[in-house]
Write a protein that holds these residues in place. Structure first.
Motif, mmCIF file in Angstrom:
data_model
loop_
_atom_site.group_PDB
_atom_site.id
_atom_site.type_symbol
_atom_site.label_atom_id
_atom_site.label_comp_id
_atom_site.label_asym_id
_atom_site.label_seq_id
_atom_site.Cartn_x
_atom_site.Cartn_y
_atom_site.Cartn_z
ATOM 1 N N ARG A 210 -6.080 -5.280 -6.261
ATOM 2 C CA ARG A 210 -6.625 -3.974 -5.841
ATOM 3 C C ARG A 210 -6.012 -3.020 -6.925
ATOM 4 O O ARG A 210 -4.986 -3.086 -7.133
ATOM 5 C CB ARG A 210 -6.195 -3.770 -4.299
ATOM 6 C CG ARG A 210 -6.400 -2.302 -3.884
ATOM 7 C CD ARG A 210 -7.870 -2.214 -3.764
ATOM 8 N NE ARG A 210 -8.344 -0.775 -3.215
ATOM 9 C CZ ARG A 210 -9.633 -0.671 -2.440
ATOM 10 N NH1 ARG A 210 -10.415 -1.565 -2.519
ATOM 11 N NH2 ARG A 210 -9.878 0.784 -2.065
ATOM 12 N N SER B 253 -5.374 1.128 -7.620
ATOM 13 C CA SER B 253 -5.438 2.501 -6.962
ATOM 14 C C SER B 253 -4.797 3.447 -8.108
ATOM 15 O O SER B 253 -3.557 3.117 -8.360
ATOM 16 C CB SER B 253 -4.610 2.352 -5.778
ATOM 17 O OG SER B 253 -4.696 3.530 -5.228
ATOM 18 N N ARG B 254 -5.497 4.284 -8.446
ATOM 19 C CA ARG B 254 -4.844 5.397 -9.497
ATOM 20 C C ARG B 254 -4.123 4.625 -10.536
ATOM 21 O O ARG B 254 -3.354 5.081 -10.876
ATOM 22 C CB ARG B 254 -3.819 6.229 -8.561
ATOM 23 C CG ARG B 254 -4.413 7.058 -7.378
ATOM 24 C CD ARG B 254 -3.379 7.991 -6.598
ATOM 25 N NE ARG B 254 -2.175 7.262 -6.080
ATOM 26 C CZ ARG B 254 -1.034 7.320 -6.663
ATOM 27 N NH1 ARG B 254 -0.577 8.166 -7.544
ATOM 28 N NH2 ARG B 254 -0.239 6.631 -6.102
ATOM 29 N N THR C 181 2.474 1.815 -3.471
ATOM 30 C CA THR C 181 1.648 2.211 -4.404
ATOM 31 C C THR C 181 1.188 3.716 -4.027
ATOM 32 O O THR C 181 0.796 4.366 -5.106
ATOM 33 C CB THR C 181 0.402 1.286 -4.403
ATOM 34 O OG1 THR C 181 0.750 -0.031 -4.613
ATOM 35 C CG2 THR C 181 -0.683 1.924 -5.377
ATOM 36 N N ALA C 182 1.019 4.033 -2.973
ATOM 37 C CA ALA C 182 0.499 5.251 -2.560
ATOM 38 C C ALA C 182 1.572 6.430 -3.020
ATOM 39 O O ALA C 182 1.336 7.544 -3.432
ATOM 40 C CB ALA C 182 0.127 5.615 -1.057
ATOM 41 N N ASN D 154 -7.484 -5.366 1.445
ATOM 42 C CA ASN D 154 -8.561 -4.916 0.598
ATOM 43 C C ASN D 154 -8.413 -5.259 -0.900
ATOM 44 O O ASN D 154 -9.079 -4.391 -1.654
ATOM 45 C CB ASN D 154 -8.234 -3.213 0.703
ATOM 46 C CG ASN D 154 -6.633 -2.951 0.021
ATOM 47 O OD1 ASN D 154 -5.908 -4.016 -0.219
ATOM 48 N ND2 ASN D 154 -6.367 -1.564 -0.077
ATOM 49 N N ARG E 47 0.784 -1.189 0.034
ATOM 50 C CA ARG E 47 0.147 0.094 -0.119
ATOM 51 C C ARG E 47 0.662 1.164 -0.107
ATOM 52 O O ARG E 47 0.662 2.237 -0.726
ATOM 53 C CB ARG E 47 -0.959 -0.057 1.128
ATOM 54 C CG ARG E 47 -2.046 -1.083 1.192
ATOM 55 C CD ARG E 47 -3.053 -0.874 2.236
ATOM 56 N NE ARG E 47 -2.482 -1.344 3.448
ATOM 57 C CZ ARG E 47 -3.076 -1.176 4.696
ATOM 58 N NH1 ARG E 47 -4.268 -0.642 4.784
ATOM 59 N NH2 ARG E 47 -2.522 -1.634 5.824
ATOM 60 N N SER F 269 -1.832 -1.560 -10.145
ATOM 61 C CA SER F 269 -2.058 -2.695 -9.370
ATOM 62 C C SER F 269 -1.326 -3.164 -8.195
ATOM 63 O O SER F 269 -0.130 -2.676 -7.940
ATOM 64 C CB SER F 269 -2.148 -3.803 -10.332
ATOM 65 O OG SER F 269 -0.995 -4.196 -10.649
#
Length: 213
Positions: free
Chosen positions: A152, A154-155, A25-26, A68, A22, A158
């Motif tokens: 998952r 995000s933006r 990826t953030a 998630n 996470r 994956s």
């Protein structure tokens, strides 16, 4: 297009790797290189974001971790190849359905190289093997799951990924409905005549992923 780097994490606790995925990826930028993370987890059940508790039949002393990712509950443990796919799919020009297909195709191609015929299903992500299996009641035709995936996005990027059963204790899968599939039995590479060496399977699967992604 950026090349894909491979990061070897060894045996790591699921929750710590989940937090790192996470965070990675953030913090991504458009220039961040895509990565595949190879890891082996101690025994753990992971529940998808919309996972239903009724699919956890009898977890016992194996911890259950909420995540998630998509999908229902699955099991990770020693003897299983787990590869997390941290890829900017928007930059690569395809969507989530295409990513799922590419991951399934990589597992199918790897299994084919060992003489194991596997296929995907339109109704349930993952990779399955059809054949004649003996569950103690005599040989009967059926289907078993050998590879799972949950993702998952995000933006446009994956994380989470796939797992392929190689040479593990399959008994914990009987404590859940794997991926929410009732009466689904699991199988593994070593039981179907393929290699029992996770390092060998990992190398072949990563090569296939680099081709498919």
């Amino acid at each position: 297009m950026n090349t894909i780097a491979v990061r070897e994490l060894g045996r790591r606790d699921y929750s710590s790797v989940y937090d790192e995925m996470r965070a990675f990826t953030a913090a991504r930028t458009p220039e961040t290189r895509d990565e595949l993370w190879r890891v082996e987890h101690p025994p753990v059940f992971t529940q998808g974001q919309a996972g239903k508790p009724e699919h956890l039949l009898n977890p016992g002393d194996i911890p259950v971790v909420q995540s998630n990712r998509g999908g229902q509950v699955t099991y990770h443990g020693p003897g299983q190849v787990v590869i997390y796919v941290l890829v900017d799919i928007a930059r690569r020009g395809y969507g989530i359905r295409s990513l799922v297909t590419r991951l399934e195709d990589a597992m199918i191609a790897t299994l084919a190289s060992y003489g194991i015929t596997a296929a995907a299903r339109t109704d349930a992500p993952g990779v399955y093997v059809s054949g004649v299996f003996d569950d103690g009641l005599g040989p009967r035709p059926g289907s078993r799951k050998i590879g799972s995936l949950g993702l998952r996005i995000s933006r446009g990027c994956s994380y989470h990924g796939l797992s392929l059963n190689v040479a593990m204790d399959l008994a914990p899968f009987s404590r859940i409905n794997p991926c929410g599939l009732l009466d689904m039995r699991m199988t593994q590479v070593a039981d179907l005549g393929g290699p029992a060496d996770c390092s060998c399977v990992e190398t072949d699967l990563i090569a296939a992923l680099r081709t498919k992604l």
